[in-house]
Design an enzyme around this catalytic site. Structure first.
Site, PDB file in Angstrom:
ATOM      1  N   MET A   1      13.019 -59.729  32.817  1.00 58.87           N
ATOM      2  CA  MET A   1      12.799 -59.232  31.469  1.00 58.87           C
ATOM      3  C   MET A   1      14.100 -58.969  30.703  1.00 58.87           C
ATOM      4  O   MET A   1      14.501 -57.872  30.497  1.00 58.87           O
ATOM      5  CB  MET A   1      11.917 -58.042  31.650  1.00 58.87           C
ATOM      6  CG  MET A   1      10.710 -58.217  32.061  1.00 58.87           C
ATOM      7  SD  MET A   1       9.586 -59.333  31.537  1.00 58.87           S
ATOM      8  CE  MET A   1       8.890 -58.845  30.315  1.00 58.87           C
TER       9      MET A   1
ATOM     10  N   HIS B   1       6.160 -68.639  32.391  1.00 55.27           N
ATOM     11  CA  HIS B   1       5.800 -67.842  31.417  1.00 55.27           C
ATOM     12  C   HIS B   1       4.155 -68.000  31.627  1.00 55.27           C
ATOM     13  O   HIS B   1       3.770 -69.002  31.768  1.00 55.27           O
ATOM     14  CB  HIS B   1       6.425 -68.691  30.079  1.00 55.27           C
ATOM     15  CG  HIS B   1       5.922 -67.729  28.819  1.00 55.27           C
ATOM     16  ND1 HIS B   1       6.440 -66.506  28.445  1.00 55.27           N
ATOM     17  CD2 HIS B   1       5.025 -68.053  27.867  1.00 55.27           C
ATOM     18  CE1 HIS B   1       5.903 -65.997  27.347  1.00 55.27           C
ATOM     19  NE2 HIS B   1       4.933 -67.083  27.151  1.00 55.27           N
TER      20      HIS B   1
ATOM     21  N   ALA C   1      -3.068 -68.932  38.754  1.00 53.79           N
ATOM     22  CA  ALA C   1      -2.296 -69.985  38.525  1.00 53.79           C
ATOM     23  C   ALA C   1      -0.914 -70.328  38.746  1.00 53.79           C
ATOM     24  O   ALA C   1      -0.336 -71.055  39.358  1.00 53.79           O
ATOM     25  CB  ALA C   1      -3.085 -70.459  37.382  1.00 53.79           C
TER      26      ALA C   1
HETATM   27  C1  GRF Z   1       4.612 -63.162  35.102  1.00 58.81           C
HETATM   28  O1  GRF Z   1       3.205 -63.245  34.309  1.00 58.81           O
HETATM   29  C2  GRF Z   1       5.509 -64.125  34.692  1.00 58.81           C
HETATM   30  O2  GRF Z   1       4.742 -65.646  34.162  1.00 58.81           O
HETATM   31  C3  GRF Z   1       6.133 -63.510  33.332  1.00 58.81           C
HETATM   32  O3  GRF Z   1       6.126 -62.040  33.785  1.00 58.81           O
HETATM   33  C4  GRF Z   1       5.233 -62.009  34.941  1.00 58.81           C
HETATM   34  C5  GRF Z   1       5.818 -61.426  35.984  1.00 58.81           C
HETATM   35  O4  GRF Z   1       5.302 -61.055  37.261  1.00 58.81           O
HETATM   36  N1  GRF Z   1       7.270 -64.243  33.204  1.00 58.81           N
HETATM   37  P1  GRF Z   1       5.557 -61.016  38.842  1.00 58.81           P
HETATM   38  O5  GRF Z   1       6.814 -59.900  38.598  1.00 58.81           O
HETATM   39  O6  GRF Z   1       6.199 -62.323  39.149  1.00 58.81           O
HETATM   40  O7  GRF Z   1       4.634 -60.337  39.488  1.00 58.81           O
END
Ligand code: GRF
Length: 225
Positions: free
Chosen positions: A101, A120, A184
């Site tokens: 992030m 994403h 998914a």
């Molecule tokens: C996922 O939904 C990914 O697509 C997005 O942030 C979320 C991260 O989840 N970029 P995680 O940390 O992999 O569980």
């Protein structure tokens, strides 16, 4: 996958995974790389948040981890510069962002041009940015999904390497849709990394060249008809 000159041991692409939190996509990549024929290995997991649960999970499994707390850097440039150095030190060849992030500087993106990928939770180019599932529901889409793409400086843009679609149920909440999309994601990301690391998906600047032949698959209908 090629073989070393010495013999049969396959040469695997060295992947660095960037996370900020839970890390479930990173976990799905780690699990996938356990297959002997998988063309990539996770050589380092980096989090900008030291308290990220995913970082502890990786550390517990003996995967090299780095906590690079962005709050200890004076600028985004300094953080990204240090991240780049650490990835180089780990001899990373592909960077896989998995819930990382952080906005990146143009320099970092340029340094990993066509070697950095991201997942994403929407069918891009729809619903870039945050709160994707809320916005998908508000827009009334009947099909949503997830996308793996090469990273460009503009957020959630870049050549699309692969997508998976899921139906949106009439009674979905953002949470229930997120869970269906996440399931998914956990299938898509390892599959696309496999193809990318083995050059079955190639990038020629912004063009995506797919050598892999996809099986005929039926259309997804929502509602089911
Ligand atoms: C996922 O939904 C990914 O697509 C997005 O942030 C979320 C991260 O989840 N970029 P995680 O940390 O992999 O569980």
């Amino acid at each position: 996958m090629s073989s070393t000159e010495a013999g049969s041991k396959p040469v695997k692409k060295r992947v660095g995974v960037l996370i900020s939190g839970r890390g479930s996509n990173m976990m799905s990549l780690v699990e996938a790389t356990k297959a002997p024929d998988y063309p990539a290995e996770i050589v380092v997991v980096v989090s900008n948040r030291p308290e990220a649960p995913g970082l502890a999970w990786a550390k517990d499994r003996g995967i090299p981890t780095i906590a690079l707390d962005h709050r200890t850097f004076r600028s985004r440039e300094e953080f990204d510069d240090q991240l780049h150095r650490l990835l180089l030190a780990a001899r990373v060849e592909i960077v896989a962002c998995a819930g990382f992030m952080r906005l990146m500087t143009p320099e970092l993106v340029a340094n990993w041009h066509n070697r950095m990928i991201n997942i994403h939770p929407s069918l891009l180019p729809c619903f870039k940015g945050l709160h994707t599932h809320e916005r998908a529901l508000a827009a009334g889409v009947r099909i949503s999904g997830c996308t793996v793409h090469a990273v460009r400086h503009e957020m959630d843009t870049g050549p699309i390497l692969g997508q998976a679609a899921v139906c949106v149920a009439a009674n979905d909440t953002a949470e229930s849709l997120a869970a269906r999309v996440l399931a998914a994601e956990h299938k898509l990301y390892p599959q696309i990394l496999r193809l990318f690391a083995s050059d079955q998906i190639l990038l020629d600047e912004n063009a995506v060249i797919t050598k892999h032949s996809f099986p005929e698959s039926p259309a997804i209908f929502s509602p089911n008809i």
